[in-house]
Design a protein around this motif. Structure first.
Motif, PDB file in Angstrom:
ATOM      1  N   UNK A 229      54.262  29.008 -23.054  1.00  0.00           N
ATOM      2  CA  UNK A 229      54.415  30.183 -22.177  1.00  0.00           C
ATOM      3  C   UNK A 229      55.341  29.841 -21.009  1.00  0.00           C
ATOM      4  N   UNK A 230      55.113  28.677 -20.407  1.00  0.00           N
ATOM      5  CA  UNK A 230      55.962  28.252 -19.282  1.00  0.00           C
ATOM      6  C   UNK A 230      57.411  28.094 -19.738  1.00  0.00           C
ATOM      7  N   UNK A 231      57.627  27.433 -20.858  1.00  0.00           N
ATOM      8  CA  UNK A 231      58.991  27.195 -21.338  1.00  0.00           C
ATOM      9  C   UNK A 231      59.730  28.497 -21.613  1.00  0.00           C
ATOM     10  N   UNK A 232      59.021  29.494 -22.099  1.00  0.00           N
ATOM     11  CA  UNK A 232      59.648  30.774 -22.410  1.00  0.00           C
ATOM     12  C   UNK A 232      59.873  31.624 -21.157  1.00  0.00           C
ATOM     13  N   UNK A 233      58.898  31.661 -20.272  1.00  0.00           N
ATOM     14  CA  UNK A 233      58.910  32.619 -19.165  1.00  0.00           C
ATOM     15  C   UNK A 233      59.302  32.074 -17.797  1.00  0.00           C
ATOM     16  N   UNK A 234      59.087  30.780 -17.573  1.00  0.00           N
ATOM     17  CA  UNK A 234      59.275  30.256 -16.225  1.00  0.00           C
ATOM     18  C   UNK A 234      60.306  29.136 -16.100  1.00  0.00           C
TER      19      UNK A 234
ATOM     20  N   UNK B 289      45.088  25.147 -26.116  1.00  0.00           N
ATOM     21  CA  UNK B 289      45.311  25.972 -24.928  1.00  0.00           C
ATOM     22  C   UNK B 289      46.393  25.365 -24.039  1.00  0.00           C
ATOM     23  N   UNK B 290      46.408  24.042 -23.929  1.00  0.00           N
ATOM     24  CA  UNK B 290      47.437  23.365 -23.131  1.00  0.00           C
ATOM     25  C   UNK B 290      48.806  23.594 -23.758  1.00  0.00           C
ATOM     26  N   UNK B 291      48.879  23.474 -25.065  1.00  0.00           N
ATOM     27  CA  UNK B 291      50.132  23.711 -25.778  1.00  0.00           C
ATOM     28  C   UNK B 291      50.607  25.146 -25.559  1.00  0.00           C
ATOM     29  N   UNK B 292      49.694  26.106 -25.707  1.00  0.00           N
ATOM     30  CA  UNK B 292      50.043  27.511 -25.490  1.00  0.00           C
ATOM     31  C   UNK B 292      50.565  27.744 -24.076  1.00  0.00           C
ATOM     32  N   UNK B 293      49.941  27.116 -23.097  1.00  0.00           N
ATOM     33  CA  UNK B 293      50.368  27.279 -21.703  1.00  0.00           C
ATOM     34  C   UNK B 293      51.757  26.690 -21.497  1.00  0.00           C
TER      35      UNK B 293
END
Length: 84
Positions: free
Chosen positions: A78-83, A71-75
Motif C-alpha cells: 500500500x505504501x509503495x503504491x500510494x505514498x 498484513x505487514x506485506x499488504x501495508x
C-alpha cells in the motif's frame, strides 16, 4: 534489524502481492532501473530497504497487536503504491 544492506533496493514482479517474486539488489548508479538480474527475472523497482524498514517499524509500532507477516506485506505494498 535487516539482514540486507539498507542501501539496497527491493525489486518485485507485478502485480505486487505477497506471493510475487522478489529480489534484493544494489541499484546501478542510484537509479530506479533494475540491475540486469532483476530485469531478466521480470522484476521492477519496488522500494529501498531503508524505506521499507522505516515504514514497517513505524506501522508495527502504531498497532495494538503485532500484525501478521501478510498484513505487514499488504501495508508495505500500500505504501509503495500510494505514498512512495
Amino acid at each position: 534489524m535487516s539482514d540486507f544492506d539498507e542501501e539496497d533496493t527491493i525489486y518485485v514482479s507485478e502485480p505486487w502481492t505477497e506471493d510475487s517474486d522478489a529480489m534484493v539488489a544494489t541499484a546501478p548508479d542510484d537509479t530506479m532501473v533494475p540491475p540486469k538480474a532483476a530485469a531478466k527475472a521480470g522484476l521492477t523497482y519496488f522500494i529501498e530497504i531503508f524505506i521499507a524498514i522505516e515504514v514497517t517499524e513505524g506501522w508495527i509500532g502504531s498497532q495494538k497487536e503485532k500484525p501478521s507477516l501478510s498484513a505487514i506485506c499488504d501495508r508495505l505494498i500500500y505504501y509503495a503504491i500510494n505514498d512512495a
